[in-house]
Design an enzyme around this catalytic site. Structure first.
Site, PDB file in Angstrom:
ATOM      1  N   HIS A  73      34.515  74.600  64.227  1.00  0.00           N
ATOM      2  CA  HIS A  73      34.814  73.364  63.510  1.00  0.00           C
ATOM      3  C   HIS A  73      35.949  72.550  64.099  1.00  0.00           C
ATOM      4  O   HIS A  73      36.363  71.559  63.487  1.00  0.00           O
ATOM      5  CB  HIS A  73      35.165  73.654  62.045  1.00  0.00           C
ATOM      6  CG  HIS A  73      33.990  74.030  61.191  1.00  0.00           C
ATOM      7  ND1 HIS A  73      33.220  73.104  60.542  1.00  0.00           N
ATOM      8  CD2 HIS A  73      33.455  75.235  60.889  1.00  0.00           C
ATOM      9  CE1 HIS A  73      32.267  73.716  59.858  1.00  0.00           C
ATOM     10  NE2 HIS A  73      32.380  75.014  60.060  1.00  0.00           N
ATOM     11  N   LYS A  78      40.198  61.339  52.649  1.00  0.00           N
ATOM     12  CA  LYS A  78      40.047  62.569  53.419  1.00  0.00           C
ATOM     13  C   LYS A  78      41.410  63.235  53.457  1.00  0.00           C
ATOM     14  O   LYS A  78      42.407  62.616  53.060  1.00  0.00           O
ATOM     15  CB  LYS A  78      39.585  62.259  54.846  1.00  0.00           C
ATOM     16  CG  LYS A  78      40.395  61.135  55.502  1.00  0.00           C
ATOM     17  CD  LYS A  78      39.869  60.723  56.875  1.00  0.00           C
ATOM     18  CE  LYS A  78      38.603  59.933  56.847  1.00  0.00           C
ATOM     19  NZ  LYS A  78      37.425  60.659  57.313  1.00  0.00           N
ATOM     20  N   ARG A  79      41.478  64.489  53.920  1.00  0.00           N
ATOM     21  CA  ARG A  79      42.776  65.146  54.051  1.00  0.00           C
ATOM     22  C   ARG A  79      43.720  64.248  54.854  1.00  0.00           C
ATOM     23  O   ARG A  79      43.284  63.515  55.744  1.00  0.00           O
ATOM     24  CB  ARG A  79      42.621  66.500  54.758  1.00  0.00           C
ATOM     25  CG  ARG A  79      41.897  67.545  53.932  1.00  0.00           C
ATOM     26  CD  ARG A  79      42.598  67.833  52.632  1.00  0.00           C
ATOM     27  NE  ARG A  79      43.917  68.374  52.856  1.00  0.00           N
ATOM     28  CZ  ARG A  79      44.211  69.669  52.857  1.00  0.00           C
ATOM     29  NH1 ARG A  79      43.275  70.564  52.615  1.00  0.00           N
ATOM     30  NH2 ARG A  79      45.435  70.099  53.083  1.00  0.00           N
ATOM     31  N   LYS A 135      43.582  62.152  61.862  1.00  0.00           N
ATOM     32  CA  LYS A 135      42.693  61.240  61.134  1.00  0.00           C
ATOM     33  C   LYS A 135      43.273  59.822  61.074  1.00  0.00           C
ATOM     34  O   LYS A 135      42.597  58.879  60.677  1.00  0.00           O
ATOM     35  CB  LYS A 135      42.435  61.777  59.730  1.00  0.00           C
ATOM     36  CG  LYS A 135      41.613  63.078  59.711  1.00  0.00           C
ATOM     37  CD  LYS A 135      41.428  63.592  58.289  1.00  0.00           C
ATOM     38  CE  LYS A 135      40.659  64.890  58.185  1.00  0.00           C
ATOM     39  NZ  LYS A 135      39.192  64.730  58.255  1.00  0.00           N
ATOM     40  N   THR A 158      32.102  64.464  57.359  1.00  0.00           N
ATOM     41  CA  THR A 158      30.978  64.342  56.440  1.00  0.00           C
ATOM     42  C   THR A 158      31.268  63.240  55.426  1.00  0.00           C
ATOM     43  O   THR A 158      30.344  62.682  54.851  1.00  0.00           O
ATOM     44  CB  THR A 158      30.696  65.667  55.689  1.00  0.00           C
ATOM     45  OG1 THR A 158      31.938  66.168  55.182  1.00  0.00           O
ATOM     46  CG2 THR A 158      30.055  66.680  56.609  1.00  0.00           C
ATOM     47  N   LYS A 204      28.748  60.404  53.558  1.00  0.00           N
ATOM     48  CA  LYS A 204      28.675  60.092  52.122  1.00  0.00           C
ATOM     49  C   LYS A 204      28.862  58.599  51.892  1.00  0.00           C
ATOM     50  O   LYS A 204      28.153  57.993  51.072  1.00  0.00           O
ATOM     51  CB  LYS A 204      29.773  60.844  51.358  1.00  0.00           C
ATOM     52  CG  LYS A 204      29.666  62.334  51.415  1.00  0.00           C
ATOM     53  CD  LYS A 204      30.963  62.979  50.894  1.00  0.00           C
ATOM     54  CE  LYS A 204      31.057  64.406  51.373  1.00  0.00           C
ATOM     55  NZ  LYS A 204      32.415  64.958  51.191  1.00  0.00           N
TER      56      LYS A 204
HETATM   57  C1  LIG Z   1      33.350  65.227  52.067  1.00  0.00           C
HETATM   58  C2  LIG Z   1      34.672  65.663  51.621  1.00  0.00           C
HETATM   59  C3  LIG Z   1      35.682  65.895  52.545  1.00  0.00           C
HETATM   60  C4  LIG Z   1      35.490  65.678  54.032  1.00  0.00           C
HETATM   61  O1  LIG Z   1      35.822  64.358  54.355  1.00  0.00           O
HETATM   62  P1  LIG Z   1      36.047  63.894  55.871  1.00  0.00           P
HETATM   63  O2  LIG Z   1      36.201  62.431  55.755  1.00  0.00           O
HETATM   64  O3  LIG Z   1      34.818  64.279  56.626  1.00  0.00           O
HETATM   65  O4  LIG Z   1      37.267  64.567  56.357  1.00  0.00           O
HETATM   66  C5  LIG Z   1      36.914  66.293  52.090  1.00  0.00           C
HETATM   67  N1  LIG Z   1      37.151  66.460  50.779  1.00  0.00           N
HETATM   68  C6  LIG Z   1      36.200  66.235  49.846  1.00  0.00           C
HETATM   69  C7  LIG Z   1      36.529  66.423  48.419  1.00  0.00           C
HETATM   70  C8  LIG Z   1      34.932  65.831  50.231  1.00  0.00           C
HETATM   71  O5  LIG Z   1      33.996  65.627  49.305  1.00  0.00           O
END
Ligand SMILES: *Cc1c(COP(=O)(O)O)cnc(C)c1O
Length: 818
Positions: A360, A551-552, A557, A659, A663
């Site tokens: 990952h 995101k985190r 990022k 991911t 979404k």
């Molecule tokens: C999808 C998701 C992530 C991943 O987000 P990225 O933008 O790909 O880092 C992190 N936290 C939650 C709660 C998510 O649903």
């Protein structure tokens, strides 16, 4: 075992039957009546009524798996970020409206109950959420499989923002009980730690260990619109001795429970802070705890229907979600060789046929290693096994490439530089038949960079399986309005065949559809604005462009690139407020790891900038900045459907897949992004003209670094960027503490700007200008939004799971007959 034909009450799912079930469960399951029942009791009763309807399917699937002696997938993950289950189960069973009406008949509002359910936040971010999407897809596609992990008593911490700072509080998600899990006290294994090893001839024994028990809790995972279900089995630590009775009798209450408490810490908390030695050791214990219980469970299940281990690899696939479960490899070797007396070579062959591993991360510093000294103290037998595997492996390397000392040093399972450490990714690769990356770019870079030596050693071992997301949760559940619009045009099949969405292209120029699409998105924006007003008093205009980076919080990022641009925009508006600005609401959400200082400082900067911008009368509605606290699955379901713009702006070559990007695009947001991770494949699928691509590519990043990257020069040559950075440096946003962001400034300008924020700024600014212009052309924007939704078929996790099943696990879907 006797087998009696039991009689059950038939559970129908008519509104009447559901109303009776809920009343029954309130009375007999929760122990309340309508007079004393609180909303939470009603939720509980409704959950139990729904669960009853799932369990019949669950039993049937499990029985048929046994009868057909199917090959099973063991998906091992330290994290499962499941979120809420209630609504998901209602949709999977197709009884959402019936339950809503049944509750309404009892004077209860379903929506209110839904929002009372705590999130199962047993994960940090993308990796854990991926595991949750995979469980959903495995069940839906019918792949016989189990998720295996840890039943953390405290999930991911709850984040609040106090004075602009992240404050962490424990998330005791089990406080009100968890109706979705079934405790299995009879499924119980002893896990050993410490001690030493002795040889008896060619046998090794691990002795003088301390122990803790691992007890199973099973959660049923419903497949969507199928009777197939799967199981998530989570392990909870139980002391082998309840407490020290003699200490208790002598009045030493603290000592009487000390040992119990210490051993049970193992499943207390998700990711203890690993900045301390004690935190790291607890984490290593967690990793071993859950894989040991899982491997013992695997062997027990196999032995129930087989008398020898010859067919083990035909019946079992073990998948490692990142390196956290890699100790499963030496543990299975130990069980097969030491406990079940298989010859080493035979056991090793089985292991190599069973294991596969997903990588990952490409960042070398993020690859997991364990101190040899710590391993020798906690898991002495496993260390011996790892050394033996390494010796055989290095011999093969020598046979293939001759005596290349540098190669041996790089590729060895043990890092001999400085303090000796075991490289878990290397162990995973050597033991696995297949290693995959999670996007095309990532898989390609993986074999070129971090695992280049292994790719030469095992050229056929590496492959790609691009990540995906479940459309059930991320569109059907999160965005009811958009979903029913799609249903009107396509019918409901897209939920299990996401390529169906491609047909939306037929109507991309149809003004009526375009308006309906826009209205559906607008409804999600209104929903978010209403929640923001309710919870914080903030007034945001749903007509503004909703710009999300969720995101985190991590330097790679590049939330800093985003906030720098916000500051530049702020200065520009102040300079010329009369110009025609595209109104924007820039929203951030995400947690920072508790030991990650810079990430926490970034959160504070975002909040300080928000404070200044939002209270500046010159700015008004032209720009608003918000930080939404406690990002998690349920918050994501609320805010993602409301996004117009999705920020996916990592430095190229750092985000393995992402991911969140999927979404957001699935919900009709347009992406502003770099050519990184799955952004590239999203771009291929939806068309470059429907995204805003900017920034250096991976090759350009490498080239820039090679020729000497000079961020200070960029700072000096771009007056607007210079102004923004100076404002950060001089306390413009933090007058109470002018030096608060000193480190941020110097990280970017003087300390190398490792993630090349300044290098990509100009290109980001141009892309942002395109965003502003396009948003003013409503039709063009909506057409692109439709194109985004239409192109997302390939990003269903059903497709991802089908690829794993076919190319890696070699398992067939089970046909569950009813
Ligand atoms: C999808 C998701 C992530 C991943 O987000 P990225 O933008 O790909 O880092 C992190 N936290 C939650 C709660 C998510 O649903």
């Amino acid at each position: 075992m006797t087998s009696v034909d039991l009689e059950f009450e038939q559970l129908n799912s008519t509104v009447d039957a559901l109303r009776r079930s809920i009343s029954n469960r309130l009375m007999y399951g929760v122990g309340k009546d309508a007079v004393t029942a609180q909303p939470r009791d009603w939720l509980h009763a409704a959950e139990l009524a729904v669960r009853d309807r799932l369990v019949a399917r669950w039993m049937k699937t499990t029985r048929q798996q046994y009868e057909q002696d199917v090959k099973r997938v063991y998906y091992l993950s330290m994290e499962f970020l499941i979120g809420r289950t209630f609504t998901n189960a209602l949709l999977a069973l197709g009884i959402h409206d019936e339950v809503r009406d049944a509750l309404a008949g009892l004077g209860i509002d379903l929506n209110t109950l839904e929002n009372l359910e705590p999130d199962a936040a047993l994960g940090n971010g993308g990796l854990g959420r991926l595991a949750a999407c995979f469980l959903d897809s495995m069940a839906t596609v019918g792949i016989p499989g189990f998720g295996y992990g840890i039943r953390y008593e405290y999930g991911m911490f709850r984040q609040t923002i106090v004075d602009g700072n992240q404050v962490e509080t424990p998330d005791y998600w089990l406080r009100a009980g968890n109706p979705w899990e079934f405790p299995r006290p009879e499924v119980n294994y002893v896990i050993h730690f410490g001690g030493s090893t002795v040889r008896h001839g060619d046998r090794t024994e691990w002795i003088d260990t301390e122990h803790v028990n691992a007890m199973a809790y099973d959660t049923v995972i419903p497949g969507f619109a199928t009777t197939a279900t799967n199981t998530l089995r989570l392990w909870s630590a139980r002391a082998t001795d309840e407490f020290d009775l003699s200490a208790f009798n002598q009045g030493d209450y603290r000592r009487s429970v000390e040992a119990k408490n210490t051993s049970e810490h193992v499943s207390r908390l998700l990711y203890p802070d690993d900045s301390t030695q004690a935190g790291r050791e607890l984490r290593l214990r967690q990793e071993y705890f859950f894989v040991s219980a899982t491997m013992q469970d695997l062997i027990r299940r196999y032995q129930r229907t087989h008398t020898h281990f010859g067919r083990l690899a035909e019946k079992v696939a073990v998948h490692l979600n990142d390196t956290h479960p890699v100790l499963a490899i030496p543990e299975l070797m130990r069980l097969l060789v030491d406990t079940h007396h298989l010859p080493w070579d035979k056991a090793w062959k089985l292991v190599q046929q069973m294991f596969s591993y997903t990588n990952h991360t490409l960042m070398p510093e993020a690859l997991e290693t364990w101190d040899v000294e710590m391993l020798s103290r906690l898991l002495p037998r496993h260390l011996e096994i790892i050394f033996d595997i390494n010796a055989d492996f290095l011999k093969q390397v020598g046979e293939k490439f001759g005596r290349d000392v540098d190669l041996i040093r790089r590729i060895s399972l043990v890092d001999e530089y400085g303090q000796r450490r075991v490289r878990m990714a290397h162990l995973a690769i050597v033991a696995s038949h297949t290693v995959n990356g999670v996007s095309k770019l990532h898989s390609q870079l993986m074999t070129q960079n971090i695992f280049a030596d292994f790719a030469r050693m095992y050229p056929d071992r590496f492959t790609n399986v691009t990540n995906g997301i479940t459309p059930r949760r991320w569109l059907s559940q999160a965005s009811p309005k958009l979903s029913s619009l799609i249903d009107e045009r396509l019918g409901p099949r897209w939920r299990t065949d996401l390529f169906e969405l491609g047909r939306l292209r037929e109507w991309r120029d149809d003004p009526e559809f375009s308006k309906a699409f826009h209205d559906a998105k607008f409804a999600s924006k209104v929903r978010l604005a209403a929640r923001a007003k309710l919870e914080t008093g903030a007034i945001i205009d749903p007509n503004a462009l909703f710009d999300l980076q969720v995101k985190r919080i991590h330097e790679y990022k590049r939330q800093l690139l985003n906030i720098l641009h916000v500051i530049v925009r702020y200065n520009r508006i102040r300079e010329a407020p009369e110009k025609a600005w595209t109104p924007r609401v820039v929203m951030f959400a995400g947690k920072a790891a508790s030991a990650y200082k810079m990430a926490k400082t970034i959160i504070k900067l975002i909040n300080d900038v928000a404070e200044k911008v939002n209270n500046d009368p010159l700015i008004g509605d032209r720009l608003k900045v918000g930080f939404i606290p406690n990002y998690g699955v349920s918050v994501a379901e609320l805010i993602i459907p409301a996004a117009d713009l999705s920020q996916q702006i990592s430095m190229a070559g750092t985000e393995a897949s992402g991911t969140g990007n999927m979404k957001l695009a699935l919900n009709g947001a347009l992406t502003i992004g770099t050519l990184d991770g799955a952004n590239i494949e999203i771009c291929d699928a939806v068309g470059r003209e429907n995204m805003f691509i900017f920034g250096h590519s991976t090759e350009e990043i490498d080239a820039l670094r090679a020729t000497g990257y000079r961020p200070r020069r960029i700072y000096e040559e771009n007056p607007e960027l210079k102004l923004a950075l100076d404002q950060i440096r001089l306390g413009h946003f933090s007058p109470d503490q002018p030096h608060r962001f000193y480190d941020i400034f110097h990280t970017l300008v003087d300390w190398g700007d490792h993630y090349m924020v300044l290098a990509d700024f100009e290109s980001f600014d141009k892309a942002q200008a395109d965003v502003d212009a396009k948003f003013l052309d409503k039709e063009a924007w909506t057409r692109s939004a439709i194109e985004n939704v239409a192109g997302m078929g390939i990003f269903s996790s059903d497709r991802t799971i089908a690829e794993y099943a076919k190319h890696i696990w070699h398992v067939e879907p089970l046909s569950v007959t009813s």
